[in-house]
Design a protein around this motif. Structure first.
Motif, PDB file in Angstrom:
ATOM      1  N   LEU A 388      33.838  32.879  37.395  1.00 38.13           N
ATOM      2  CA  LEU A 388      34.897  33.100  36.404  1.00 38.13           C
ATOM      3  C   LEU A 388      35.011  31.880  35.489  1.00 38.13           C
ATOM      4  N   ASP A 389      34.935  30.675  36.069  1.00 44.05           N
ATOM      5  CA  ASP A 389      35.069  29.461  35.254  1.00 44.05           C
ATOM      6  C   ASP A 389      33.927  29.336  34.251  1.00 44.05           C
ATOM      7  N   GLU A 390      32.717  29.670  34.683  1.00 46.82           N
ATOM      8  CA  GLU A 390      31.576  29.605  33.744  1.00 46.82           C
ATOM      9  C   GLU A 390      31.791  30.559  32.581  1.00 46.82           C
ATOM     10  N   LEU A 391      32.263  31.757  32.885  1.00 48.49           N
ATOM     11  CA  LEU A 391      32.473  32.737  31.808  1.00 48.49           C
ATOM     12  C   LEU A 391      33.563  32.250  30.857  1.00 48.49           C
ATOM     13  N   ARG A 392      34.668  31.718  31.450  1.00 44.21           N
ATOM     14  CA  ARG A 392      35.769  31.246  30.611  1.00 44.21           C
ATOM     15  C   ARG A 392      35.343  30.077  29.730  1.00 44.21           C
ATOM     16  N   HIS A 393      34.367  29.313  30.226  1.00 48.38           N
ATOM     17  CA  HIS A 393      33.913  28.133  29.506  1.00 48.38           C
ATOM     18  C   HIS A 393      33.332  28.498  28.129  1.00 48.38           C
ATOM     19  N   PHE A 394      32.590  29.606  28.069  1.00 47.32           N
ATOM     20  CA  PHE A 394      31.977  29.935  26.772  1.00 47.32           C
ATOM     21  C   PHE A 394      32.585  31.157  26.102  1.00 47.32           C
ATOM     22  N   ALA A 395      33.448  31.889  26.813  1.00 44.70           N
ATOM     23  CA  ALA A 395      34.040  33.092  26.211  1.00 44.70           C
ATOM     24  C   ALA A 395      35.564  33.023  26.299  1.00 44.70           C
ATOM     25  N   PRO A 396      36.227  32.565  25.238  1.00 42.22           N
ATOM     26  CA  PRO A 396      37.691  32.438  25.274  1.00 42.22           C
ATOM     27  C   PRO A 396      38.404  33.773  25.500  1.00 42.22           C
ATOM     28  N   ASP A 397      37.722  34.893  25.274  1.00 41.85           N
ATOM     29  CA  ASP A 397      38.391  36.174  25.520  1.00 41.85           C
ATOM     30  C   ASP A 397      38.271  36.621  26.981  1.00 41.85           C
ATOM     31  N   VAL A 398      37.688  35.780  27.849  1.00 43.34           N
ATOM     32  CA  VAL A 398      37.849  35.984  29.296  1.00 43.34           C
ATOM     33  C   VAL A 398      39.184  35.323  29.634  1.00 43.34           C
ATOM     34  N   SER A 399      40.183  36.168  29.848  1.00 43.90           N
ATOM     35  CA  SER A 399      41.552  35.665  29.936  1.00 43.90           C
ATOM     36  C   SER A 399      42.149  36.093  31.279  1.00 43.90           C
ATOM     37  N   VAL A 400      42.403  35.131  32.141  1.00 48.02           N
ATOM     38  CA  VAL A 400      42.921  35.439  33.481  1.00 48.02           C
ATOM     39  C   VAL A 400      44.059  34.468  33.781  1.00 48.02           C
ATOM     40  N   TRP A 401      45.219  35.031  34.162  1.00 46.50           N
ATOM     41  CA  TRP A 401      46.417  34.197  34.320  1.00 46.50           C
ATOM     42  C   TRP A 401      46.872  34.098  35.759  1.00 46.50           C
ATOM     43  N   GLY A 402      47.470  32.941  36.066  1.00 49.48           N
ATOM     44  CA  GLY A 402      48.220  32.735  37.302  1.00 49.48           C
ATOM     45  C   GLY A 402      47.449  33.058  38.559  1.00 49.48           C
ATOM     46  N   GLU A 403      48.138  33.707  39.497  1.00 47.19           N
ATOM     47  CA  GLU A 403      47.582  34.038  40.803  1.00 47.19           C
ATOM     48  C   GLU A 403      46.347  34.934  40.683  1.00 47.19           C
ATOM     49  N   ALA A 404      46.329  35.734  39.585  1.00 47.75           N
ATOM     50  CA  ALA A 404      45.209  36.666  39.391  1.00 47.75           C
ATOM     51  C   ALA A 404      43.879  35.925  39.343  1.00 47.75           C
ATOM     52  N   LYS A 405      43.929  34.666  38.899  1.00 42.79           N
ATOM     53  CA  LYS A 405      42.697  33.882  38.815  1.00 42.79           C
ATOM     54  C   LYS A 405      42.095  33.695  40.216  1.00 42.79           C
ATOM     55  N   LEU A 406      42.972  33.360  41.165  1.00 43.04           N
ATOM     56  CA  LEU A 406      42.507  33.183  42.551  1.00 43.04           C
ATOM     57  C   LEU A 406      41.993  34.497  43.123  1.00 43.04           C
ATOM     58  N   LEU A 407      42.698  35.566  42.775  1.00 44.31           N
ATOM     59  CA  LEU A 407      42.291  36.871  43.295  1.00 44.31           C
ATOM     60  C   LEU A 407      40.909  37.257  42.763  1.00 44.31           C
ATOM     61  N   VAL A 408      40.683  37.040  41.461  1.00 46.23           N
ATOM     62  CA  VAL A 408      39.377  37.390  40.872  1.00 46.23           C
ATOM     63  C   VAL A 408      38.279  36.538  41.503  1.00 46.23           C
ATOM     64  N   LYS A 409      38.571  35.248  41.733  1.00 50.08           N
ATOM     65  CA  LYS A 409      37.558  34.381  42.357  1.00 50.08           C
ATOM     66  C   LYS A 409      37.258  34.828  43.788  1.00 50.08           C
ATOM     67  N   THR A 410      38.279  35.333  44.455  1.00 53.87           N
ATOM     68  CA  THR A 410      38.081  35.830  45.827  1.00 53.87           C
ATOM     69  C   THR A 410      37.239  37.109  45.824  1.00 53.87           C
ATOM     70  N   LEU A 411      37.551  37.991  44.879  1.00 55.97           N
ATOM     71  CA  LEU A 411      36.839  39.283  44.847  1.00 55.97           C
ATOM     72  C   LEU A 411      35.402  39.131  44.381  1.00 55.97           C
ATOM     73  N   PHE A 412      35.149  38.172  43.463  1.00 55.59           N
ATOM     74  CA  PHE A 412      33.816  38.083  42.856  1.00 55.59           C
ATOM     75  C   PHE A 412      33.285  36.648  42.920  1.00 55.59           C
ATOM     76  N   PRO A 413      32.887  36.190  44.119  1.00 57.52           N
ATOM     77  CA  PRO A 413      32.334  34.839  44.239  1.00 57.52           C
ATOM     78  C   PRO A 413      30.904  34.789  43.700  1.00 57.52           C
ATOM     79  N   GLN A 414      30.439  33.593  43.412  1.00 60.88           N
ATOM     80  CA  GLN A 414      29.031  33.468  43.009  1.00 60.88           C
ATOM     81  C   GLN A 414      28.122  33.744  44.212  1.00 60.88           C
ATOM     82  N   MET A 415      26.956  34.304  43.961  1.00 60.28           N
ATOM     83  CA  MET A 415      26.013  34.620  45.041  1.00 60.28           C
ATOM     84  C   MET A 415      24.610  34.238  44.583  1.00 60.28           C
TER      85      MET A 415
END
Ligand SMILES: CC(C)(COP(=O)(O)OP(=O)(O)OC[C@H]1O[C@@H](n2cnc3c(N)ncnc32)[C@H](O)[C@@H]1OP(=O)(O)O)[C@@H](O)C(=O)NCCC(=O)NCCS
Length: 423
Positions: A388-415
């Motif tokens: 998620l952080d890599e995507l946010r780094h180059f795409a400002p329209d990847v927009s994730v707020w608050g607790e949802a950020k942790l949830l997205v990182k939990t659901l979609f870890p790097q592999m």
């Protein structure tokens, strides 16, 4: 082979018609067309894929024909794969062998073929689609770079230390059909740690071992045994492919001593075949690659598979067991919440109850949701190719707020993922 074919024909106007193959003659003229557009290797490869490959279906081979002359003008095909996404098997449809006669390009013929291809993806309930593909072009059809492809690690032959005494205890021989049960076991062991890997069934092994001349890159499978004849592993080389070096296309996770012997055997093969170096096309953390890096192998970059997600809601439902396991092993264990994933053109409500993903509901266009991701960028996130952080780094329209950020990182870890070939 043509008894179950659902014939498809769609007039395109201007003396052109879009069809799927429906005769032996169609196979040979399509193979000749592909050889003309790409290179002569495509002749046996197309014929083999259609006539002999276990996953191929004639109605998945599409072409545009000029009605008055019967000439093939443009073509592509759908090649089904099975992938393992962690513990879930997914149905993937590769778009392959795409080409149009030079004088008919830029008239939307591939666009017309892609429209039919996408209908086939929906009819066949494919979970995703991929293409090796030339740069950029396929973005126009909803594809985004999302899995490593064609790793280019180069190992210079002079950097490989001389043979050790232990090398003498290893033997190398071409694989035969009798080796397939062992190869299947070795394959499972060596791909277990990959987040995503292709599912290689016995019929696919049989295609690779028995029909080398019909594979894309003249794929050769080699067995490695110790002095007593006990199996140590396997590796495969491609006689064709990018670069001048001897291409290592797959390999078991050998023990360290055997890995050294394998690299020295590859050096011997490279010298015998007049290859200047060895190119390792293997997953990033593969042991053979780790050893090669100790011997100064250098990275010339890795391309990527371009991926399209035909139905995000269906795919999320399919991988629910993986998502539920990730939640269970996280601070979100027991999650009960409706969480909106907004992909801008279409949003999805993920209904979680006691840690189970009860329903993925498509709610169409919405301005709601703490998680907003451009639709094309969801594939690299979901497949663990970009964080998620890599995507946010180059795409400002990847927009994730608050607790949802942790949830997205939990659901979609790097592999770490890698697809070996199936043809
Ligand atoms: C790449 C190729 C398949 C495109 O075929 P085509 O019939 O010209 O494709 P289309 O006309 O349907 O192209 C769709 C759109 O992309 C555009 N386009 C065509 N070639 C393009 C390219 N190389 N890069 C970017 N856009 C391209 C077209 O102009 C069209 O745009 P539009 O719909 O806005 O008018 C053709 O050039 C070809 O056969 N090349 C040689 C073989 C090859 O490289 N195949 C791809 C292997 S992955």
């Amino acid at each position: 082979m043509f008894t179950s074919v659902s014939d498809h024909a769609r007039p395109l106007g201007h003396d052109l018609i879009l069809k799927s193959i429906h005769s032996e003659q169609d196979i040979d003229r399509l193979a000749a067309f592909n050889a003309h557009i790409h290179d002569e290797r495509l002749l046996p490869m197309t014929q083999g894929l259609i006539r002999l490959h276990p996953n191929s279906r004639p109605e998945y081979w599409l072409f545009v024909e000029e009605v008055s002359t019967g000439r093939i003008i443009s073509s592509l095909c759908l090649i089904p794969w099975h992938w393992r996404y962690e513990e879930v098997v997914l149905h993937a449809g590769e778009m392959g062998i795409v080409g149009t006669l030079a004088e008919y390009r830029h008239r939307g013929l591939i666009r017309a073929l892609v429209a039919r291809f996408k209908e086939l993806l929906h009819e066949g309930q494919f979970d995703l689609s991929m293409i090796e593909g030339i740069p950029y072009f396929y973005r126009q059809f909803g594809y985004e770079y999302a899995l490593p492809l064609e790793a280019q690690w180069r190992l210079q032959l002079h950097c490989i230390p001389p043979a050790s005494e232990a090398d003498k205890s290893y033997r190398f021989r071409p694989a035969t059909e009798a080796d397939i049960p062992d190869l299947m076991r070795l394959y499972e062991e060596s791909t277990r740690d990959l987040g995503i890997a292709m599912v290689r069934t016995a019929p696919i092994w049989a295609y690779l071992v028995n029909h080398v001349s019909h594979t894309a890159n003249l794929h050769e499978t080699w067995m490695v045994e110790d002095a007593s004849g006990a199996l140590e592993g396997w590796f495969a080389t491609d006689q064709m492919g990018f670069g001048e070096g001897l291409i290592v296309a797959e390999s078991a996770q050998f023990k360290i001593e055997a890995a050294g012997a394998v690299l020295r055997e590859l050096k011997r093969m490279a010298l015998e075949r007049g290859k200047p170096d060895i190119r390792l096309n293997l997953p990033e953390d593969h042991l053979l690659l780790q050893l090669a890096r100790q011997w100064h192998a250098h990275d010339q970059g890795t391309y990527a598979w371009q991926i399209h997600l035909p139905d995000v809601g269906r795919l999320l439902t399919r991988i629910a067991p993986v998502l539920e396991r990730r939640i269970a092993h996280s601070p979100f264990a027991g999650l009960t919440q409706t969480f909106t994933l907004n992909l801008y053109r279409e949003a999805y409500n993920l209904h979680w109850q006691n840690g189970k993903l009860r329903q993925v509901e498509s709610i169409g266009f919405s301005e709601e949701g703490a998680v907003r991701i451009p639709p094309l960028l969801f594939a690299p996130l979901l497949l663990g190719y970009r964080s998620l952080d890599e995507l946010r780094h180059f795409a400002p329209d990847v927009s994730v707020w608050g607790e949802a950020k942790l949830l997205v990182k939990t659901l979609f870890p790097q592999m770490t993922s890698f697809l070996y070939t199936q043809y």
